[in-house]
Design an enzyme around this catalytic site. Structure first.
Site: not given
Ligand code: HH2
Length: 388
Positions: A199, A233
């Site tokens: 992040k 995660r």
């Molecule tokens: N962060 C993201 C997405 N989903 N869910 C939970 N429970 N906690 C988190 O910190 C979290 C999440 C963001 O990361 P990523 O899936 O890599 O990116 P994007 O939302 O752009 O698909």
């Protein structure tokens, strides 16, 4: 928990796995590398991301969920739409990861499927959340919010994992404060999930672009583990598996002292025995596929000898921390689906021996459902490390 984004625009892996075949292949790789849960998402939540229609999101995630479930993997769906959650649970997903904190409509769906929900804190909404996040007391406000949602979920009879929502409507200092004080969220009594992988606050701290943030992610997750995080995660599974191996070994040697870790006690006559009965967990276990998809109650008991004890002098480091033993049993029991109670008992036995200074561990496992089905009082599998 492995991140698998079937999206064209996710901040880190966007566009990499946006066709079904590629995404399923990636999901298999993540499971092979040691992920316990594959979190399939079809809508990016990065700051400024555009919303996706229900139809498009379903088209992205459903075929991937179906295929990974058919392979026997434990799948979570990263969605805030009850329709997408419902279809994914129908297809065999067992967790709904909802960054919008589990609305009542979502809780109803979870209750109907007896699925677990991840309840995450977010200030604002993805499009604008990073504009000027503001709190009087970030830790207190996040804790109060999660506590309220936990209470609500309780009314629906839904099991919940809580998540501080790192990067969701939070400045660098807000994120750091939440991570420093993770124990406050642990005190809510629910499992805690932390998502820091790659992040942007790690970019701020290290000066690195997304692809250079692995070391920062590992450092942050080691910190989160030490503070009690239950689920990480992440995008990089193999590296986090190594982190867990080293972290597990070190947390044990801290308890027993650097020169006397787990195995070195063998040879001394153990005189202290611990016995723990009826550790209840919800595990994915059974020969029929349906039993590996839906969790059911499993009863675990154990007896073990504390390896180094002779005359204890009332210090915790002369024995084992029972809470940590129970926590490890629960973590191993729920880390992956299994066909057999035998395998479960064996996995728990070896994990206990590796992590703690215990000898002659005996683990018992039973499923109340099968006892009811066969109309017997007790049916248990026992595994003893003394047989090794
Ligand atoms: N962060 C993201 C997405 N989903 N869910 C939970 N429970 N906690 C988190 O910190 C979290 C999440 C963001 O990361 P990523 O899936 O890599 O990116 P994007 O939302 O752009 O698909």
């Amino acid at each position: 928990m492995a991140v698998l984004n079937v999206t064209p625009d996710s901040f880190s892996d966007g566009g990499h796995w946006s066709d079904v075949e590629g995404a399923v292949e990636r999901g298999r790789e993540l499971a092979e590398a040691g992920a316990a849960i594959i979190d399939v998402g079809g809508e990016s939540s990065r700051p400024g991301a555009q919303p996706v229609s229900t139809r498009d999101e379903l088209e992205r995630v459903l075929p991937v969920v179906e295929r990974l479930v058919a392979d026997g993997h434990r799948v979570s769906v990263d969605t805030c739409k009850p329709e997408v959650a419902k279809a994914s649970l129908d297809a065999g997903a067992v967790i709904v990861n909802d960054i919008t904190g589990l609305s009542d409509e979502m809780l109803e769906v979870l209750a109907q499927y007896r699925a677990i929900g991840v309840c995450m804190h977010m200030q604002g909404e993805p499009r604008t959340m990073q504009v000027d996040p503001h709190y009087e007391d970030v830790v207190g406000e996040v804790r109060d919010y999660l506590e309220g949602r936990l209470r609500r979920a309780n009314r629906f009879g839904v099991e919940v994992i809580v998540d501080p929502g790192i990067g969701f409507g939070k400045s660098l200092e807000h994120n750091l404060e939440l991570l420093r004080r993770l124990d406050t969220l642990k005190a809510l009594g629910a499992p805690v999930l932390v998502g820091v992988s790659r992040k942007s606050f790690l970019g701020r701290l290290t000066g690195r672009e997304i692809e250079g943030r692995l070391a920062g992610t590992l450092a942050c997750n080691a910190w989160a583990l030490a503070a009690g995080a239950d689920i990480l995660r992440v995008h990089d599974i193999a590296e986090h598996r190594d982190l867990l191996s080293v972290f597990g070994a070190l947390s044990e040697s801290r308890r027993t002292g650097p020169r006397e870790s787990a195995r070195s006690g063998r040879g001394l006559a153990p005189v202290l025995v611990i016995e723990i009965e009826n550790i209840e967990v919800q595990a994915h276990i059974g020969v029929p596929q349906s039993e590996r998809v839906r969790a059911q109650p499993v009863r675990i008991g154990l007896v073990a000898e504390v390896a180094r004890s002779r005359n204890v002098e009332d210090r915790l480091d002369e024995t084992v921390d029972y809470a940590a033993v129970v926590e490890l049993v629960r973590a191993v029991a729920t880390e992956r689906p299994r066909q057999l109670l035998e395998t479960l008992a064996q996995d728990i036995t070896s994990a206990l021996e590796q992590r703690f200074a215990l000898d002659n561990v005996e683990v018992r496992a039973g499923k109340p459902a099968i006892e009811r089905q066969l109309r017997v009082g007790r049916l248990e599998v026992r595994r003893s490390s003394a047989l090794d």
